[in-house]
Every structure is written in structure tokens, then in C-alpha cells.
Design a protein around this motif. Structure first.
Motif, PDB file in Angstrom:
ATOM      1  N   GLU A  14       0.835  -1.213   0.000  1.00  0.00           N
ATOM      2  CA  GLU A  14       0.000   0.000   0.000  1.00  0.00           C
ATOM      3  C   GLU A  14       0.867   1.259   0.000  1.00  0.00           C
ATOM      4  O   GLU A  14       0.565   2.251  -0.639  1.00  0.00           O
ATOM      5  CB  GLU A  14      -0.879  -0.028   1.253  1.00  0.00           C
ATOM      6  N   ARG A  15       1.976   1.173   0.724  1.00  0.00           N
ATOM      7  CA  ARG A  15       2.897   2.315   0.783  1.00  0.00           C
ATOM      8  C   ARG A  15       3.758   2.386  -0.478  1.00  0.00           C
ATOM      9  O   ARG A  15       3.947   3.458  -1.054  1.00  0.00           O
ATOM     10  CB  ARG A  15       3.794   2.150   2.030  1.00  0.00           C
ATOM     11  N   ALA A  16       4.259   1.224  -0.930  1.00  0.00           N
ATOM     12  CA  ALA A  16       5.279   1.243  -1.988  1.00  0.00           C
ATOM     13  C   ALA A  16       4.694   1.401  -3.393  1.00  0.00           C
ATOM     14  O   ALA A  16       5.292   2.071  -4.234  1.00  0.00           O
ATOM     15  CB  ALA A  16       6.113  -0.043  -1.920  1.00  0.00           C
ATOM     16  N   ARG A  17       3.533   0.783  -3.657  1.00  0.00           N
ATOM     17  CA  ARG A  17       3.025   0.784  -5.041  1.00  0.00           C
ATOM     18  C   ARG A  17       2.812   2.178  -5.602  1.00  0.00           C
ATOM     19  O   ARG A  17       3.272   2.453  -6.715  1.00  0.00           O
ATOM     20  CB  ARG A  17       1.744  -0.041  -5.150  1.00  0.00           C
ATOM     21  N   PRO A  18       2.144   3.074  -4.855  1.00  0.00           N
ATOM     22  CA  PRO A  18       1.971   4.430  -5.419  1.00  0.00           C
ATOM     23  C   PRO A  18       3.312   5.131  -5.654  1.00  0.00           C
ATOM     24  O   PRO A  18       3.463   5.881  -6.616  1.00  0.00           O
ATOM     25  CB  PRO A  18       1.153   5.177  -4.360  1.00  0.00           C
ATOM     26  N   GLU A  19       4.287   4.858  -4.769  1.00  0.00           N
ATOM     27  CA  GLU A  19       5.600   5.499  -4.945  1.00  0.00           C
ATOM     28  C   GLU A  19       6.312   4.938  -6.183  1.00  0.00           C
ATOM     29  O   GLU A  19       6.947   5.676  -6.938  1.00  0.00           O
ATOM     30  CB  GLU A  19       6.463   5.289  -3.693  1.00  0.00           C
ATOM     31  N   VAL A  58      13.220  -4.990  -4.814  1.00  0.00           N
ATOM     32  CA  VAL A  58      14.406  -4.125  -4.713  1.00  0.00           C
ATOM     33  C   VAL A  58      14.319  -3.308  -3.417  1.00  0.00           C
ATOM     34  O   VAL A  58      15.271  -3.256  -2.619  1.00  0.00           O
ATOM     35  CB  VAL A  58      14.511  -3.160  -5.924  1.00  0.00           C
ATOM     36  N   LEU A  59      13.159  -2.682  -3.212  1.00  0.00           N
ATOM     37  CA  LEU A  59      12.990  -1.802  -2.050  1.00  0.00           C
ATOM     38  C   LEU A  59      13.063  -2.598  -0.737  1.00  0.00           C
ATOM     39  O   LEU A  59      13.692  -2.174   0.229  1.00  0.00           O
ATOM     40  CB  LEU A  59      11.647  -1.058  -2.129  1.00  0.00           C
ATOM     41  N   MET A  60      12.427  -3.773  -0.728  1.00  0.00           N
ATOM     42  CA  MET A  60      12.425  -4.599   0.497  1.00  0.00           C
ATOM     43  C   MET A  60      13.834  -5.071   0.843  1.00  0.00           C
ATOM     44  O   MET A  60      14.228  -5.089   2.012  1.00  0.00           O
ATOM     45  CB  MET A  60      11.542  -5.837   0.298  1.00  0.00           C
ATOM     46  N   ALA A  69      14.355   2.900   1.567  1.00  0.00           N
ATOM     47  CA  ALA A  69      13.781   2.387   0.321  1.00  0.00           C
ATOM     48  C   ALA A  69      13.923   3.415  -0.808  1.00  0.00           C
ATOM     49  O   ALA A  69      14.217   3.047  -1.953  1.00  0.00           O
ATOM     50  CB  ALA A  69      12.318   2.021   0.528  1.00  0.00           C
ATOM     51  N   GLU A  70      13.750   4.718  -0.480  1.00  0.00           N
ATOM     52  CA  GLU A  70      13.784   5.742  -1.544  1.00  0.00           C
ATOM     53  C   GLU A  70      15.124   5.748  -2.281  1.00  0.00           C
ATOM     54  O   GLU A  70      15.200   6.060  -3.469  1.00  0.00           O
ATOM     55  CB  GLU A  70      13.548   7.167  -1.003  1.00  0.00           C
ATOM     56  N   ALA A  71      16.191   5.402  -1.561  1.00  0.00           N
ATOM     57  CA  ALA A  71      17.521   5.412  -2.184  1.00  0.00           C
ATOM     58  C   ALA A  71      17.600   4.402  -3.321  1.00  0.00           C
ATOM     59  O   ALA A  71      18.417   4.527  -4.232  1.00  0.00           O
ATOM     60  CB  ALA A  71      18.585   5.104  -1.132  1.00  0.00           C
TER      61      ALA A  71
END
Ligand code: FPP
Ligand code: MG
Length: 305
Positions: A14-19, A58-60, A69-71
Motif C-alpha cells: 500500500e505504501r510502496a506501489r503508489p511510490e 528491490v525496495l524490500m 527504500a527511496e535510495a
């Protein structure tokens, strides 16, 4: 109350998909010089509602090894671009000749065959342009480029696909089922597993994973990649085209080898469960920071699309 792994996966997604979607949108603006139809074809396929599992990996993996994660977002977007290109080309008449992908007409159905080939070519190049936007030291960016290029290249993604189109996964009567299984696994380790493993390795590289963490991620990725393909085959047998957003049961109709075709549905399911158990066990050295990776592994078993 403790969170179940499906809560944990849902929360991360829910947090990562929109980003991830916002990053894909940003990196595919292609304002100057790109013909309007080509841009539309690229974005039609890239921004279509896929599950975004590879960029999430990748983010996980980056978070599991202590980075923000943003990096890792440029690497996450780059992996999704290569995945999207491979789907565009896989759907072409010369390959699987499909008309539906991610609930939309395939790229060549919407824009014509030549434009779909070019959209795939452009996505492959855009992936490396995007990866180069990583705000990491040059040696890390170079290592990431090498990992991604190898996974996308002739010995992995393209090689697995080449063996597949040459009939490597076509059922024949003159091979034992043991040989057929080895052949099928070899194709899928390259065609599906390599990009999944690369996604996880990129996260580790960006977070400066130590050798122990790197080895744990490697073991996890290898098992997850194969389990993902087995569940893909099982979902294909179930045949819910609305949920899948693509045509179902095409492989068995074409006489292609599949895991349920070789092992049966029950044994395939058990094989996937064993691989997921091993994938989760592999995460032990990473401790509680690998909770999202563990939740994703369980999700791969329970998914319906
Ligand atoms: C579905 O992923 C896709 C796969 C299981 C990979 C299949 C591999 C190929 C088509 C390789 C093609 C290679 C070339 C070079 C043409 P998914 O269920 O994550 O799909 P989604 O992103 O749409 O959710
Ligand atoms: Mg296909």
C-alpha cells in the motif's frame, strides 16, 4: 496483536506501489525528441497495472539491509522497465502472440507490431538510463549495472526465452520426466528467476550488504524465483483470466511443459511450498528487518493473480 504476514505484505504494498508508480511515471516522461506514438506505447505497457513485485523486492531488500527504500527507487524502476520490455516482446506474434496483458490490449494490438518492438527496445535502454540516476558511489552503480545487464542478457532472461521459443519447454515423448523437469527448471531459472534474483541483489548492493547478508539474499532469491514460476503455472491452470489480466491455459494448449503438467497440481503446489519455506529460512541472518521479504514470499504462494 501481532501482524500476520498478509497484513505486513499489504501494508508494504500500500505504501510502496503508489511510490513506484509515481517514479515510473516520472522516469518515462520522455518529453524531448520522443515521437508521441512511441511515448504512448512505452507508457501504455510500463504504467499498466502490474503487481510491481520486482520493484518491491528491490525496495524490500534494500530496507532489509539497512538502507532507505527511496535510495533504491531508480533501481526498482529500472527492473520494472526491463520486465515491461520483456512482456511487450513476449506478447509479439513472433513469440507468444497474445492480445491481452495486464487487463489491457497488448502493446502490438494497441500500437502495431513495429511500434511495440521499438517500445520494448526503448524500455530496455531507459532502464539503464534510469539506473544511472542512483545516488550511490560510482562503484555501486557500476556493480548494479553489471548485475542488471547480466540478468537481462543472453545467458539469463534472453537465453531462457530463446530456449523456450526453440521448443525447450515443449513436451515430448522421448525424454524422461526427470529430464523434462530439469529442462523446465533451467528455462525458468533464466527466464523468470534471474530478474527476480537480480531485483533482490540490487537492493542489497545499494544497501552495502555484507557477504552474509548477500548470501542470504541470494539463497532467498533463487528459491523465490522458481516458486514464483510454479505458482504462475498453477494460476494458469486455474484459468481466471479476469484476475490474471492475460489469457490463460495457452501453455498447455500449445503442448508446452509446465510444472502442473509434469508433476500434477498437488505436487507442484507442494514443491512451491517447500521452496517458499526454504526462501523464508534463508532470511534468518537478516533478522526482523527482513519481515517484508518474508511476507512477500508467503504472498507468492497465496496470490490469485
Ligand atoms: C509474469 O510476471 C511474467 C513472468 C512469469 C515472466 C515470464 C518471462 C518472460 C515473458 C520472458 C520474456 C523475455 C524476453 C526476452 C522476450 P508478473 O505476474 O509479475 O506480471 P505483472 O508484472 O504484470 O504483475
Ligand atoms: Mg507469454
Amino acid at each position: 496483536m501481532t501482524k500476520t504476514s498478509s497484513d505486513l505484505f499489504a501494508q508494504f504494498a500500500e505504501r510502496a506501489r503508489p511510490e513506484i508508480d509515481a517514479a515510473l511515471d516520472r522516469y518515462s516522461q520522455l518529453d524531448e525528441g520522443c515521437p508521441a506514438k512511441l511515448r504512448e506505447a512505452i507508457r501504455h505497457s510500463l504504467l499498466a497495472p502490474g503487481k510491481r513485485l520486482r520493484p518491491m523486492l528491490v525496495l524490500m531488500a534494500a530496507e532489509a539491509c539497512g538502507a532507505r527504500a527511496e535510495a533504491a527507487m531508480p533501481a526498482a524502476a529500472a527492473v520494472e522497465m526491463i520486465h515491461a520490455y520483456s512482456l511487450v516482446h513476449d506478447d509479439l506474434p513472433a513469440m507468444d502472440d497474445d492480445d491481452l496483458r495486464r487487463g489491457r490490449p497488448t502493446c502490438h494490438k494497441a500500437f502495431g507490431e513495429a511500434m511495440a518492438i521499438l517500445a520494448g527496445d526503448a524500455l530496455l535502454a531507459l532502464a539503464f538510463e534510469t539506473l544511472a540516476k542512483l545516488d550511490s558511489p560510482p562503484q555501486v552503480v557500476a556493480q548494479c549495472s553489471a548485475v542488471l545487464a547480466e540478468a537481462a542478457g543472453a545467458c539469463q532472461l534472453v537465453g531462457g526465452q530463446a530456449d523456450d521459443v526453440e521448443g525447450g519447454s515443449t513436451a515430448s515423448n522421448d525424454t524422461s520426466s526427470k529430464e523434462a523437469l530439469a529442462r523446465l527448471e533451467s528455462i525458468h531459472r533464466r527466464k523468470t528467476g534471474a530478474m527476480i534474483s537480480a531485483a533482490i541483489r540490487l537492493g542489497g548492493l545499494i544497501a552495502w550488504a555484507d557477504p552474509l547478508q548477500e548470501a542470504a539474499l541470494g539463497r532467498y532469491g533463487e528459491r523465490l524465483g522458481l516458486a514464483f514460476q510454479i505458482t504462475d503455472d498453477l494460476l494458469d491452470v486455474r484459468g481466471d483470466e479476469a484476475a490474471l489480466g492475460k489469457r490463460a491455459r495457452k501453455d498447455s494448449r500449445r503442448g508446452k511443459l509446465t510444472f502442473p503438467g509434469l508433476l500434477g497440481v498437488e505436487s507442484s503446489r507442494r514443491h512451491a511450498e517447500e521452496l517458499i519455506d526454504e526462501a523464508r529460512e534463508a532470511l534468518a541472518p537478516l533478522g526482523s528487518s527482513a519481515g517484508a521479504l518474508e511476507a512477500l514470499a508467503r504472498h507468492v504462494l497465496d496470490r490469485n493473480c
